[in-house]
Design a protein around this motif. Structure first.
Motif, mmCIF file in Angstrom:
data_model
loop_
_atom_site.group_PDB
_atom_site.id
_atom_site.type_symbol
_atom_site.label_atom_id
_atom_site.label_comp_id
_atom_site.label_asym_id
_atom_site.label_seq_id
_atom_site.Cartn_x
_atom_site.Cartn_y
_atom_site.Cartn_z
ATOM 1 N N ASP A 203 0.809 -1.216 0.000
ATOM 2 C CA ASP A 203 0.000 0.000 0.000
ATOM 3 C C ASP A 203 0.844 1.269 0.000
ATOM 4 N N ASP A 204 1.999 1.253 0.678
ATOM 5 C CA ASP A 204 2.824 2.458 0.701
ATOM 6 C C ASP A 204 3.396 2.779 -0.679
ATOM 7 N N VAL A 205 3.716 1.748 -1.469
ATOM 8 C CA VAL A 205 4.204 1.988 -2.819
ATOM 9 C C VAL A 205 3.076 2.501 -3.718
ATOM 10 N N LEU A 206 1.872 1.988 -3.535
ATOM 11 C CA LEU A 206 0.742 2.464 -4.335
ATOM 12 C C LEU A 206 0.429 3.920 -4.042
ATOM 13 N N GLN B 258 0.723 6.669 -10.358
ATOM 14 C CA GLN B 258 0.591 6.248 -11.746
ATOM 15 C C GLN B 258 0.334 4.754 -11.888
ATOM 16 N N LEU B 259 0.538 3.983 -10.815
ATOM 17 C CA LEU B 259 0.238 2.556 -10.876
ATOM 18 C C LEU B 259 -1.252 2.290 -11.003
ATOM 19 N N PHE C 136 11.078 -7.186 -20.482
ATOM 20 C CA PHE C 136 10.004 -6.206 -20.694
ATOM 21 C C PHE C 136 9.159 -6.084 -19.423
ATOM 22 N N PRO C 137 9.707 -5.566 -18.350
ATOM 23 C CA PRO C 137 8.930 -5.475 -17.108
ATOM 24 C C PRO C 137 7.837 -4.418 -17.211
ATOM 25 N N THR C 138 6.709 -4.708 -16.595
ATOM 26 C CA THR C 138 5.611 -3.753 -16.527
ATOM 27 C C THR C 138 5.800 -2.819 -15.341
ATOM 28 N N GLN C 139 4.921 -1.823 -15.264
ATOM 29 C CA GLN C 139 4.993 -0.895 -14.151
ATOM 30 C C GLN C 139 4.746 -1.596 -12.807
ATOM 31 N N LEU C 140 3.848 -2.553 -12.809
ATOM 32 C CA LEU C 140 3.566 -3.278 -11.565
ATOM 33 C C LEU C 140 4.749 -4.139 -11.144
ATOM 34 N N GLN C 141 5.418 -4.758 -12.096
ATOM 35 C CA GLN C 141 6.597 -5.550 -11.752
ATOM 36 C C GLN C 141 7.727 -4.660 -11.237
ATOM 37 N N LEU C 142 7.861 -3.478 -11.813
ATOM 38 C CA LEU C 142 8.851 -2.532 -11.294
ATOM 39 C C LEU C 142 8.488 -2.081 -9.884
ATOM 40 N N ALA C 143 7.203 -1.906 -9.631
ATOM 41 C CA ALA C 143 6.778 -1.516 -8.281
ATOM 42 C C ALA C 143 7.066 -2.618 -7.272
ATOM 43 N N ARG C 144 6.870 -3.864 -7.668
ATOM 44 C CA ARG C 144 7.191 -4.963 -6.761
ATOM 45 C C ARG C 144 8.689 -5.057 -6.508
ATOM 46 N N GLN C 145 9.490 -4.803 -7.529
ATOM 47 C CA GLN C 145 10.939 -4.776 -7.330
ATOM 48 C C GLN C 145 11.343 -3.635 -6.395
ATOM 49 N N LEU C 146 10.683 -2.482 -6.546
ATOM 50 C CA LEU C 146 10.979 -1.360 -5.660
ATOM 51 C C LEU C 146 10.614 -1.690 -4.223
ATOM 52 N N ALA C 147 9.459 -2.310 -4.024
ATOM 53 C CA ALA C 147 9.055 -2.685 -2.665
ATOM 54 C C ALA C 147 10.011 -3.710 -2.070
ATOM 55 N N ARG C 148 10.505 -4.633 -2.904
ATOM 56 C CA ARG C 148 11.451 -5.633 -2.411
ATOM 57 C C ARG C 148 12.788 -4.998 -2.035
ATOM 58 N N SER D 111 -6.180 0.902 -17.949
ATOM 59 C CA SER D 111 -5.777 0.359 -19.247
ATOM 60 C C SER D 111 -5.936 -1.156 -19.347
ATOM 61 N N MET D 112 -6.482 -1.804 -18.291
ATOM 62 C CA MET D 112 -6.742 -3.252 -18.277
ATOM 63 C C MET D 112 -5.487 -4.060 -18.629
ATOM 64 N N GLU D 113 -4.421 -3.791 -17.919
ATOM 65 C CA GLU D 113 -3.158 -4.464 -18.207
ATOM 66 C C GLU D 113 -3.158 -5.929 -17.769
ATOM 67 N N GLU D 114 -3.931 -6.253 -16.738
ATOM 68 C CA GLU D 114 -3.879 -7.606 -16.183
ATOM 69 C C GLU D 114 -4.947 -8.524 -16.748
#
Length: 537
Positions: free
Chosen positions: A200-203, A208-209, A353-365, A215-218
């Motif tokens: 939640d803190d990253v969101l 922009q996430l 080709f990482p998505t924005q959500l995958q980058l956010a998970r990497q940032l949280a990790r 855009s229905m990415e998932e």
């Protein structure tokens, strides 16, 4: 590795003259009545699309609902309406999602809405956090349900090529009934309710996430068909590996169908584990319980059903399988083989080709690895960093003593500062008492300093070492020894002497004659010297 995100608001389109301006539209109710006419609504909508924000003021409830209906029908967009009063009910009912704010204007908007919040400031977390989580859970669970049913039905479909399409099944009928009802229902239920793809803190830090849901990415057609292809491949693997393992043996149809059922269940659980982003104890418990429940039911059912389906019946099937090493081998190899393509494609896509959500998970990790240990609240998901409490600053009068209790070098030069000076006027000099540390016993505080150390307030009783030439100038009125001047009682600087005396109560008793209250100036004055019996521990 650096993690980058796309900007929240993309830059406007550039022209030959330079970047275009950011426009906003403000329209009142009277002008909105003309703009919503059939001949002008398209032009009004085109103008509104060119603006960053549109504000409709002094509009009627009907006009509010007409604006929402126009955007929803013409742009084919998902609309959200927020209101706090009865005049917002029609707008909330027309929108796809309605949010009511319970305020002083009544509860009409709350009762007509889909979600209710007590304050408008909670809207950010409702959309950015819970809205994103809800979309992610729904998208992943819908894809998982299609995958699971396609894969399980595929097992029965491949068997039709060997039974002449007679609609026979190599899986026992009770397993077909309980598979979706009991064996594989709990893990997906827990994941669909508790899974959090991004913290939640990253969101909140990266708004922009939220665009991933818009855009229905998932949940895209390509994602759906990829899931269907993966389900078909897994059904082929889970069918033909046991088929080849038991080919040309004396195993009957249920002796071969029961391992297929067990392999399908293990594959489903491992597939769900790949799709799960947040693991809790409920996820581990439900996955283990599902596998344990299947084998328990199989043992009991195969031991109690002796004449269920003659001539081929499931009696003692599971008991025979657990003594066969081939059963354990195919239960280990088949799920791994079936899930290898998905793991390979996920790893390749996440690396190249990482998505924005995958980058956010990497940032949280990365933040979790760099930050110190966090303290999680027992009732919720919020976590706070443990920060050391600032140490209280010592007053200048305590610098005479070193941390070990010895006398500092400038003690002799400052010895007269602790010695009460004779009053130069009829007024009596005043000293503010220090705070008391109630965590240390009184006797320990009185005896904590070795003889000869310079303690504030003690200059009248004994002199500092090396200060033999200086004598108390006010010999007639010596300052009494008080616990408010001990160096061990200095950490609670916010505690007043009067509240301390009332708080100690039964531990420390002071004589009434030890304190005199100056009513004119409302401060404590030092009392005349009292014998040691006044201070009773």
């Amino acid at each position: 590795m650096s993690v980058g995100f796309s900007p929240l608001c993309p830059p406007s389109e550039t022209t030959t003259s330079g970047p275009g301006p950011c426009l906003s539209l403000v329209i009142d109710g009277r002008s909105l009545a003309y703009a919503l006419e059939k001949s002008l609504e398209d032009k009004f909508l085109f103008l509104a699309k060119q603006c960053r924000s549109v504000l409709c003021c002094r509009s009627t409830p009907l006009q509010k609902s007409m604006v929402v209906k126009l955007v929803r029908s013409k742009l084919k967009a998902m609309t959200l309406a927020i209101g706090d009063g009865a005049n917002d009910v029609s707008m909330i009912q027309v929108a796809d999602v309605g949010v009511g704010i319970s305020g002083q204007e009544g509860m009409q908007a709350v009762m007509a809405s889909d979600f209710a919040v007590p304050r408008f400031r909670y809207l950010e977390r409702l959309l950015m956090v819970h809205g994103h989580w809800c979309y992610s859970r729904l998208a992943n669970m819908v894809l998982y349900f299609f995958y699971k049913n396609t894969m399980f039905v595929g097992l029965l479909f491949w068997f039709q090529f060997y039974c002449g399409f007679s609609a026979s099944a190599m899986i026992d009928q009770w397993y077909l009934i309980f598979f979706n009802l009991l064996f594989s229902s709990l893990p997906q239920l827990v994941t669909g309710v508790l899974d959090k793809d991004v913290p939640d803190d990253v969101l909140l830090a990266k708004p922009q996430l939220y665009k991933s849901g818009q855009s229905m990415e998932e949940y895209r057609p390509c994602t759906f068909w990829f899931n269907m292809a993966d389900a078909a491949f897994q059904s082929l693997v889970c069918f033909f590996i046991p088929y080849l393992a038991y080919y040309d043996t004396d195993a009957d149809v249920f002796t071969w169908g029961t391992p297929v059922t067990a392999i399908a269940l293990l594959t489903f659980l491992l597939h769900l584990g790949i799709e799960t982003k947040t693991w809790t104890w409920l996820n581990w418990t439900t996955c283990g319980f599902s596998a344990l429940l299947f084998f328990t039911v199989a043992f009991i059912y195969n031991a109690s059903c002796a004449t269920c389906y003659p001539p081929s019946n499931p009696y003692w099937t599971m008991q025979t399988l657990v003594g066969d090493p081939v059963f354990y081998l195919i239960c280990l190899i088949t799920p791994i083989t079936a899930l290898l393509p998905r793991l390979f494609i996920r790893a390749l896509q996440g690396s190249l080709f990482p998505t924005q959500l995958q980058l956010a998970r990497q940032l949280a990790r990365q933040l979790a690895e760099r930050s110190p240990k966090k303290l999680s609240a027992p009732g919720g998901p919020r976590r706070r960093l443990l920060r050391p409490k600032p140490e209280p600053k010592l007053s200048s009068e305590w610098s005479c003593l070193s941390p070990t209790g010895s006398v500092s070098q400038d003690c002799a030069s400052r010895g007269s500062w602790f010695t009460p000076q004779p009053p130069s006027s009829p007024e009596v000099t005043r000293e503010e008492p220090s705070a008391v540390n109630i965590s240390m016993p009184l006797k320990e505080g009185l005896s904590s300093h070795p003889p000869g150390t310079c303690v504030p307030g003690q200059a009248a009783l004994e002199r500092c070492p090396g200060d033999s030439k200086k004598k108390p100038s006010n010999t007639g009125r010596a300052t009494p020894l008080s616990i408010f001047s001990l160096s061990n009682f200095r950490s609670l600087s916010w505690l007043s002497p009067l509240s301390l005396v009332s708080g100690l109560g039964s531990i420390l008793h002071f004589s009434r004659s030890s304190l005199q209250l100056d009513k004119q100036e409302a401060e404590f004055l030092p009392s005349p010297p009292q014998p040691d019996q006044d201070l009773v521990a």
